[in-house]
Design a protein around this motif. Structure first.
Motif, PDB file in Angstrom:
ATOM      1  N   HIS A 162     -14.134   4.732   0.346  1.00  0.00           N
ATOM      2  CA  HIS A 162     -14.010   6.129   0.766  1.00  0.00           C
ATOM      3  C   HIS A 162     -14.884   7.084  -0.039  1.00  0.00           C
ATOM      4  O   HIS A 162     -14.406   8.054  -0.609  1.00  0.00           O
ATOM      5  CB  HIS A 162     -12.550   6.595   0.707  1.00  0.00           C
ATOM      6  CG  HIS A 162     -11.717   6.022   1.799  1.00  0.00           C
ATOM      7  ND1 HIS A 162     -12.143   5.954   3.100  1.00  0.00           N
ATOM      8  CD2 HIS A 162     -10.474   5.496   1.790  1.00  0.00           C
ATOM      9  CE1 HIS A 162     -11.201   5.396   3.836  1.00  0.00           C
ATOM     10  NE2 HIS A 162     -10.173   5.098   3.076  1.00  0.00           N
TER      11      HIS A 162
ATOM     12  N   ASP B 159      -1.983  10.009   1.507  1.00  0.00           N
ATOM     13  CA  ASP B 159      -1.963   8.543   1.625  1.00  0.00           C
ATOM     14  C   ASP B 159      -2.439   8.087   3.004  1.00  0.00           C
ATOM     15  O   ASP B 159      -2.684   6.906   3.218  1.00  0.00           O
ATOM     16  CB  ASP B 159      -0.581   7.970   1.310  1.00  0.00           C
ATOM     17  CG  ASP B 159       0.431   8.264   2.385  1.00  0.00           C
ATOM     18  OD1 ASP B 159       0.310   9.348   3.007  1.00  0.00           O
ATOM     19  OD2 ASP B 159       1.329   7.439   2.614  1.00  0.00           O
TER      20      ASP B 159
ATOM     21  N   PHE C 232     -10.149   2.960  -3.459  1.00  0.00           N
ATOM     22  CA  PHE C 232      -9.606   2.587  -2.148  1.00  0.00           C
ATOM     23  C   PHE C 232     -10.272   1.335  -1.602  1.00  0.00           C
ATOM     24  O   PHE C 232     -11.383   0.978  -1.993  1.00  0.00           O
ATOM     25  CB  PHE C 232      -9.806   3.736  -1.154  1.00  0.00           C
ATOM     26  CG  PHE C 232      -9.226   5.031  -1.639  1.00  0.00           C
ATOM     27  CD1 PHE C 232      -7.867   5.255  -1.585  1.00  0.00           C
ATOM     28  CD2 PHE C 232     -10.042   6.015  -2.175  1.00  0.00           C
ATOM     29  CE1 PHE C 232      -7.340   6.447  -2.052  1.00  0.00           C
ATOM     30  CE2 PHE C 232      -9.519   7.207  -2.637  1.00  0.00           C
ATOM     31  CZ  PHE C 232      -8.161   7.419  -2.574  1.00  0.00           C
ATOM     32  N   GLN C 233      -9.558   0.735  -0.615  1.00  0.00           N
ATOM     33  CA  GLN C 233     -10.046  -0.484   0.013  1.00  0.00           C
ATOM     34  C   GLN C 233     -11.448  -0.286   0.612  1.00  0.00           C
ATOM     35  O   GLN C 233     -12.325  -1.099   0.426  1.00  0.00           O
ATOM     36  CB  GLN C 233      -9.053  -0.894   1.105  1.00  0.00           C
ATOM     37  CG  GLN C 233      -9.392  -2.190   1.778  1.00  0.00           C
ATOM     38  CD  GLN C 233      -8.299  -2.609   2.761  1.00  0.00           C
ATOM     39  OE1 GLN C 233      -7.248  -1.987   2.832  1.00  0.00           O
ATOM     40  NE2 GLN C 233      -8.541  -3.658   3.495  1.00  0.00           N
TER      41      GLN C 233
ATOM     42  N   MET D 221      -5.433   6.130   2.796  1.00  0.00           N
ATOM     43  CA  MET D 221      -5.282   4.742   2.352  1.00  0.00           C
ATOM     44  C   MET D 221      -4.932   3.832   3.517  1.00  0.00           C
ATOM     45  O   MET D 221      -5.241   2.650   3.515  1.00  0.00           O
ATOM     46  CB  MET D 221      -4.183   4.635   1.290  1.00  0.00           C
ATOM     47  CG  MET D 221      -4.603   5.235  -0.035  1.00  0.00           C
ATOM     48  SD  MET D 221      -3.301   5.130  -1.251  1.00  0.00           S
ATOM     49  CE  MET D 221      -3.507   3.494  -1.873  1.00  0.00           C
TER      50      MET D 221
ATOM     51  N   ASP E 124      -6.333   0.012  -4.277  1.00  0.00           N
ATOM     52  CA  ASP E 124      -5.753  -0.622  -3.090  1.00  0.00           C
ATOM     53  C   ASP E 124      -6.742  -1.639  -2.526  1.00  0.00           C
ATOM     54  O   ASP E 124      -7.814  -1.260  -2.064  1.00  0.00           O
ATOM     55  CB  ASP E 124      -5.454   0.471  -2.051  1.00  0.00           C
ATOM     56  CG  ASP E 124      -4.799  -0.108  -0.804  1.00  0.00           C
ATOM     57  OD1 ASP E 124      -4.057  -1.095  -0.935  1.00  0.00           O
ATOM     58  OD2 ASP E 124      -5.037   0.441   0.290  1.00  0.00           O
TER      59      ASP E 124
ATOM     60  N   PHE F  35      -8.173   6.921  -8.314  1.00  0.00           N
ATOM     61  CA  PHE F  35      -7.932   6.026  -7.177  1.00  0.00           C
ATOM     62  C   PHE F  35      -9.177   5.246  -6.770  1.00  0.00           C
ATOM     63  O   PHE F  35     -10.272   5.801  -6.708  1.00  0.00           O
ATOM     64  CB  PHE F  35      -7.462   6.833  -5.961  1.00  0.00           C
ATOM     65  CG  PHE F  35      -6.157   7.528  -6.203  1.00  0.00           C
ATOM     66  CD1 PHE F  35      -4.953   6.897  -5.920  1.00  0.00           C
ATOM     67  CD2 PHE F  35      -6.132   8.820  -6.713  1.00  0.00           C
ATOM     68  CE1 PHE F  35      -3.753   7.539  -6.160  1.00  0.00           C
ATOM     69  CE2 PHE F  35      -4.938   9.468  -6.951  1.00  0.00           C
ATOM     70  CZ  PHE F  35      -3.733   8.824  -6.679  1.00  0.00           C
TER      71      PHE F  35
ATOM     72  N   THR G  21       0.839  -1.208   0.000  1.00  0.00           N
ATOM     73  CA  THR G  21       0.000   0.000   0.000  1.00  0.00           C
ATOM     74  C   THR G  21       0.871   1.254   0.000  1.00  0.00           C
ATOM     75  O   THR G  21       0.579   2.230  -0.708  1.00  0.00           O
ATOM     76  CB  THR G  21      -0.947  -0.009   1.218  1.00  0.00           C
ATOM     77  OG1 THR G  21      -1.838  -1.111   1.081  1.00  0.00           O
ATOM     78  CG2 THR G  21      -1.758   1.264   1.319  1.00  0.00           C
TER      79      THR G  21
END
Lengths: 226, 383
Positions: free
Chosen positions: A94, B378, A90-91, B381, A167, A88, A46
């Motif tokens: 978001h 980040d 995201f996991q 993330m 991710d 992006f 990550t």
């Protein structure tokens, strides 16, 4: 497309809790290909993904996006590169709670200005493409996991980026939805986009869609396939 | 060098403002409560400031017609009646154009439970036996022109005067409790001998000569006290400043508690807001854009509260005659003047209020957002 040269990312440098997340990684990510960063939790995938997507600066080393060296760019220019080049996913997806799916998709385009009407048409088109067009007026917190992920992908594409960074995109999806996600990835690659995914889900790294798998452990690259 | 493209910049600001408004809408209850509280504080502050300023304006308007110097006689440190022959002596002082004996005094009206001011004007336009009364007197006594106006004289007898009319005056602040009458009636009512006056008013055309004239009077008549118009103006100012200061002090407590609430709300970003900032940065927003949204947010809340508070204060002071402030700021007598102050909106007052309220709140909103927005995107993330 993206070149990393001897990149290190250290958290809390010089303190007792210093953590080397990425340790001297050199990598060349080719354009219009799907690259997966694989590895166990804490392997640094990550952190490496964040560096690839210009979301963080390396502690040392250099990163080139196309012909441009981005490590020394001021924050404002880095943000510009980030929003024009990268999308992006995201996991946790978001999405901004309280906003509708359509508003969430439009969000990355706000700082660019431009016609609102054109933006709404573009965002709605993306939602339609990923099969969630009918949910465009639904608030993000009312969406199911699969719907939220599709909205997140639509949001990643709204500025028409060359590179999609994801991710652990399948972490909250069942096998069927995960396979569906890989079909979307295939479609994106076929459009000529570069896709970089960090994942330890076999459905992702074993997929035939993937062109290259980079294995990481303890912040270093320990293997590459093919 | 990067050039600013105005249409794009405007479109971007519109998007950011849209986002701000939808953000505020998402936390509707909390933001409405905060705006209401904020507006109340602005309302209180603005009411006091507008009211004292309007009162000051009224007082100064009254003073425009006041004599340049008033000479009183003092006996044992108390104001006493002044002999009429001093009018002639005072008029001979260099710089004095005219000296005039005045008759005025107070009368406690038991039926209205109020002190009335009886005054013999320079040229009384009524006849003997008639009075011209202020609007406050007319209200409390329910006296209309043509009706009798009984007054208890100093010898215990009841003198029946007749109301000629109610007083026309540019400012009701002083005329409200006023009763104008002729000199013989005044002397009869209060038992003032013909060779005495309440005080003597002087006209000194050259303003610069006033202090000199006052000094001469003190020298020639050691038992007298000359009061200049400037001194009266200063007294009015001091009284109004003191009274408004008193109310502002009480309001300061409210302001302080609001400040704490506002600071807490504005400076302590909720976990939700932090997460949102992280997402915006991660999807490509710049720190400056996040800050612009937060600044818009602070500006929208504080500006609407400011405008609502200011408007309410304006209505309170100039339309409803400040019912909430009257007892503290305006009470010389039990007869409160019921008057509408001349509406004025001083730009200095508005900008002071603006600086005291809108600016600190907006800054309080932006500073913590800046702290959250300068972290690497980040972080979202890794959350």
């Amino acid at each position: 497309m993206i070149r990393l040269q001897d990149v290190r990312r250290v958290f809390h440098q010089g303190r007792p809790d210093e953590l080397v997340a990425v340790d001297g990684v050199s990598l060349h990510i080719e354009g219009a290909k799907v690259t997966v960063l694989r590895g166990p939790s804490g392997s640094g995938k990550t952190s490496l993904l964040a560096l690839v997507g210009c979301m963080a600066r390396p502690t040392s080393g250099r990163i080139h996006v196309g012909d441009r060296e981005v490590t020394s760019l001021p924050e404002h220019f880095l943000a510009e590169v980030r929003r024009r080049t990268f999308g992006f996913v995201f996991q946790q997806f978001h999405l901004v709670r309280g906003l509708t799916a359509l508003e969430n998709v439009m969000l990355p385009a706000y700082p660019l200005g431009g016609s609102r009407k054109a933006l709404v048409i573009r965002a709605q088109g993306l939602l339609d493409r990923f099969g969630v067009g009918s949910r465009s007026r639904a608030r993000a917190d009312w969406l199911s996991g699969g719907e939220a992920q599709r909205v997140a992908i639509a949001r990643a594409l709204v500025n028409d980026p060359q590179v999609i960074v994801a991710d652990e995109p399948t972490a909250h999806l069942d096998s069927k939805l995960s396979a569906g996600f890989m079909d979307l990835v295939a479609a994106l690659r076929d459009e000529g986009r570069t896709v970089v995914i960090a994942s330890h889900d076999p459905i992702v790294h074993d997929s035939t869609v993937v062109d290259r798998v980079v294995t990481m452990r303890d912040g270093r690259i320990v293997g590459e396939e093919p | 060098m990067k050039r600013l493209h105005i249409p794009t910049w405007l479109e971007r600001q519109r998007y950011l403002l849209d986002f701000t408004l939808s953000s505020l809408g998402r936390r509707k209850g909390k933001n409405l409560a905060l705006t209401a509280l904020y507006a109340m504080v602005v309302f209180g502050l603005a009411s006091v400031l507008m009211y004292t300023q309007a009162l000051r304006g009224e007082a100064m308007r009254i003073l425009e017609g006041a004599p340049d110097v008033v000479v009183q006689r003092m006996v044992a440190g108390r104001h006493d009646l002044i002999p009429a022959d001093r009018v002639e002596r005072l008029s001979r002082i260099r710089g004095v154009q005219e000296a005039r004996g005045r008759l005025w005094g107070y009368y406690y009206d038991a039926s209205a439970k109020a002190n009335l001011t009886f005054l013999v004007p320079e040229k009384f336009w009524g006849k003997a036996g008639e009075v011209v009364i202020g609007e406050g007197v007319a209200r409390t006594r329910l006296a209309a022109p043509g009706e009798p106006f009984p007054v208890l004289a100093s010898d215990g007898s009841v003198v029946i005067l007749k109301v000629r009319e109610t007083v026309p005056s540019p400012s009701e602040l002083v005329s409200t409790d006023l009763v104008l009458l002729s000199e013989p009636d005044f002397r009869r009512l209060f038992g003032v001998p013909p060779d005495l006056y309440t005080d003597i008013a002087l006209t000194v055309p050259n303003e610069k000569e006033v202090p000199m004239v006052a000094a001469k009077i003190r020298g020639q008549m050691p038992d007298s006290r000359p009061i200049t118009r400037a001194e009266i103006a200063r007294t009015y100012e001091a009284i109004l400043d003191w009274r408004s200061g008193l109310v502002v002090l009480v309001l300061a407590a409210a302001l302080l508690s609001f400040g704490i609430v506002a600071w807490d709300k504005a400076s302590g970003l909720s976990a939700d807001e932090r997460r949102e900032i992280g997402i915006l940065k991660a999807i490509g927003w710049d720190t400056s854009e996040v800050l612009a949204v937060k600044a818009w947010e602070g500006a929208v809340i504080s500006l609407s509260a400011f405008l609502v508070g200011l408007l309410l204060a304006y209505v309170h002071v100039f339309v409803t005659s400040a019912p909430l402030l009257t007892p503290v700021l305006k009470g010389w007598s039990t007869l409160y003047p019921s008057f509408r102050l001349t509406p004025t909106l001083n730009p200095f007052l508005v900008s002071t209020l603006f600086l005291l309220t809108v600016v600190p709140y907006t800054v309080a909103t932006v500073v913590p957002a800046w702290r959250a927005a300068t972290t690497d995107p980040d972080a979202v993330m890794r959350s």
